[in-house]
Design a protein around this motif. Sequence first.
Motif, PDB file in Angstrom:
ATOM      1  N   THR A  13      -6.187  33.670 -19.613  1.00 19.37           N
ATOM      2  CA  THR A  13      -5.080  34.560 -19.953  1.00 19.37           C
ATOM      3  C   THR A  13      -3.901  34.343 -19.013  1.00 19.37           C
ATOM      4  OG1 THR A  13      -5.767  36.353 -18.503  1.00 19.37           O
ATOM      5  CG2 THR A  13      -6.739  36.302 -20.728  1.00 19.37           C
ATOM      6  N   LYS A  14      -2.775  34.932 -19.390  1.00 17.49           N
ATOM      7  CA  LYS A  14      -1.567  34.821 -18.567  1.00 17.49           C
ATOM      8  C   LYS A  14      -1.779  35.476 -17.204  1.00 17.49           C
ATOM      9  CE  LYS A  14       3.398  35.456 -18.952  1.00 17.49           C
ATOM     10  NZ  LYS A  14       4.499  35.960 -19.780  1.00 17.49           N
ATOM     11  N   ASP A  15      -2.485  36.605 -17.168  1.00 20.55           N
ATOM     12  CA  ASP A  15      -2.770  37.283 -15.893  1.00 20.55           C
ATOM     13  C   ASP A  15      -3.659  36.425 -15.001  1.00 20.55           C
ATOM     14  OD1 ASP A  15      -1.217  39.491 -16.438  1.00 20.55           O
ATOM     15  OD2 ASP A  15      -2.886  40.652 -17.292  1.00 20.55           O
ATOM     16  N   ASP A  16      -4.638  35.732 -15.593  1.00 19.97           N
ATOM     17  CA  ASP A  16      -5.513  34.843 -14.808  1.00 19.97           C
ATOM     18  C   ASP A  16      -4.705  33.720 -14.164  1.00 19.97           C
ATOM     19  OD1 ASP A  16      -7.751  36.317 -15.446  1.00 19.97           O
ATOM     20  OD2 ASP A  16      -8.333  35.027 -17.130  1.00 19.97           O
ATOM     21  N   ARG A  17      -3.749  33.178 -14.914  1.00 23.19           N
ATOM     22  CA  ARG A  17      -2.912  32.103 -14.357  1.00 23.19           C
ATOM     23  C   ARG A  17      -2.033  32.624 -13.222  1.00 23.19           C
ATOM     24  NH1 ARG A  17      -2.221  29.477 -20.018  1.00 23.19           N
ATOM     25  NH2 ARG A  17      -1.243  31.461 -20.432  1.00 23.19           N
ATOM     26  N   LYS A  18      -1.513  33.843 -13.357  1.00 25.82           N
ATOM     27  CA  LYS A  18      -0.699  34.425 -12.280  1.00 25.82           C
ATOM     28  C   LYS A  18      -1.536  34.654 -11.032  1.00 25.82           C
ATOM     29  CE  LYS A  18       3.014  36.796 -14.706  1.00 25.82           C
ATOM     30  NZ  LYS A  18       3.634  38.091 -14.991  1.00 25.82           N
ATOM     31  N   LYS A  19      -2.771  35.129 -11.218  1.00 21.80           N
ATOM     32  CA  LYS A  19      -3.657  35.369 -10.067  1.00 21.80           C
ATOM     33  C   LYS A  19      -3.972  34.072  -9.334  1.00 21.80           C
ATOM     34  CE  LYS A  19      -5.941  39.462 -11.900  1.00 21.80           C
ATOM     35  NZ  LYS A  19      -7.189  40.004 -12.436  1.00 21.80           N
ATOM     36  N   MET A  20      -4.038  32.961 -10.069  1.00 19.49           N
ATOM     37  CA  MET A  20      -4.336  31.667  -9.458  1.00 19.49           C
ATOM     38  C   MET A  20      -3.281  31.245  -8.451  1.00 19.49           C
ATOM     39  SD  MET A  20      -5.621  28.781 -11.922  1.00 19.49           S
ATOM     40  CE  MET A  20      -7.217  28.721 -12.594  1.00 19.49           C
ATOM     41  N   LEU A  21      -2.066  31.746  -8.604  1.00 21.90           N
ATOM     42  CA  LEU A  21      -0.966  31.337  -7.731  1.00 21.90           C
ATOM     43  C   LEU A  21      -0.830  32.212  -6.497  1.00 21.90           C
ATOM     44  CD1 LEU A  21       1.709  30.526 -10.427  1.00 21.90           C
ATOM     45  CD2 LEU A  21       0.241  28.937  -9.200  1.00 21.90           C
ATOM     46  N   HIS A  22      -1.761  33.116  -6.287  1.00 19.48           N
ATOM     47  CA  HIS A  22      -1.685  34.017  -5.138  1.00 19.48           C
ATOM     48  C   HIS A  22      -2.997  34.012  -4.361  1.00 19.48           C
ATOM     49  CE1 HIS A  22       2.166  35.618  -6.373  1.00 19.48           C
ATOM     50  NE2 HIS A  22       1.700  35.653  -7.608  1.00 19.48           N
ATOM     51  N   THR A  34      -6.133  35.421  -2.420  1.00 24.72           N
ATOM     52  CA  THR A  34      -6.936  36.617  -2.678  1.00 24.72           C
ATOM     53  C   THR A  34      -6.926  37.596  -1.504  1.00 24.72           C
ATOM     54  OG1 THR A  34      -8.900  35.456  -1.911  1.00 24.72           O
ATOM     55  CG2 THR A  34      -8.483  35.453  -4.289  1.00 24.72           C
ATOM     56  N   LEU A  35      -6.609  37.125  -0.300  1.00 26.69           N
ATOM     57  CA  LEU A  35      -6.621  38.004   0.867  1.00 26.69           C
ATOM     58  C   LEU A  35      -5.293  38.704   1.107  1.00 26.69           C
ATOM     59  CD1 LEU A  35      -8.659  35.761   3.323  1.00 26.69           C
ATOM     60  CD2 LEU A  35      -9.470  37.692   1.968  1.00 26.69           C
ATOM     61  N   LEU A  89       2.017  33.642  -2.117  1.00 25.21           N
ATOM     62  CA  LEU A  89       2.001  32.437  -2.928  1.00 25.21           C
ATOM     63  C   LEU A  89       1.072  31.394  -2.319  1.00 25.21           C
ATOM     64  CD1 LEU A  89       3.271  31.074  -5.420  1.00 25.21           C
ATOM     65  CD2 LEU A  89       5.001  30.151  -3.885  1.00 25.21           C
ATOM     66  N   ASP A  90       0.146  30.884  -3.118  1.00 22.42           N
ATOM     67  CA  ASP A  90      -0.838  29.919  -2.639  1.00 22.42           C
ATOM     68  C   ASP A  90      -1.325  29.103  -3.829  1.00 22.42           C
ATOM     69  OD1 ASP A  90      -2.864  28.497  -1.467  1.00 22.42           O
ATOM     70  OD2 ASP A  90      -3.985  30.237  -0.778  1.00 22.42           O
ATOM     71  N   PHE A  91      -1.205  27.777  -3.755  1.00 22.53           N
ATOM     72  CA  PHE A  91      -1.567  26.914  -4.876  1.00 22.53           C
ATOM     73  C   PHE A  91      -3.001  26.387  -4.800  1.00 22.53           C
ATOM     74  CE2 PHE A  91       3.049  26.600  -4.776  1.00 22.53           C
ATOM     75  CZ  PHE A  91       3.346  26.832  -6.111  1.00 22.53           C
ATOM     76  N   SER A  92      -3.760  26.686  -3.754  1.00 21.23           N
ATOM     77  CA  SER A  92      -5.079  26.079  -3.593  1.00 21.23           C
ATOM     78  C   SER A  92      -6.052  26.457  -4.705  1.00 21.23           C
ATOM     79  CB  SER A  92      -5.683  26.369  -2.227  1.00 21.23           C
ATOM     80  OG  SER A  92      -5.409  27.649  -1.801  1.00 21.23           O
TER      81      SER A  92
END
Length: 183
Positions: free
Chosen positions: A2-11, A13-14, A18-21
């Motif tokens: 989903t679009k929300d899952d893709r947004k979460k991937m760019l941040h 978790t802690l 912004l984080d691309f890993s």
Amino acid sequence: MTKDDRKKMLHDTLDGRLDFSAMIDNTKGFIPVPLIITEAALGGFGVALAPVYISPQEKPVGDKDYIAPAVTGAFGMYTANNSWMIGIYRKEVIAKYGLKYKVFLGYIDYNLSYYKEVENRDDQKFDFNYKTIPVLLSLSKKTFSHLYLGAEYFRSKMTISPNFDYELPPILRSKISKKPLPP
């Protein structure tokens, strides 16, 4: 996804920054990496492109360790002074056998200008051409714990040729060759 899952991937978790890993570890596809070259010694302008393909690895059943994604890439470069290079790269983990490997092969033909103050004169320009075929082969095996042992081979015999008609000053001649260069 989903679009929300893709947004979460760019941040992260802690901290939520912004984080691309996570994106790199979990996505699959091409990432074009364009570069603009502005190095004066390479003619002042050039372009390079490195399309990289990233593919996540499947974990063997019961394996909870992190497995880095497989990375396949190619690159090409060309500059204003006719310098150019091409190459390919592959890195992968074969978790089932506890192996990691890297392979790189390229061809490089570049022209560089050096400026040296010559006795009783101003700076003088010296142009050289470099040609090489770099090769990298690396293989490692997982031993106990998370320790990898292996071997790596790198070879890059370089041929350097002067691109000028006059004789080199003695200080440069001794650094380039044991024999004097022809005038």
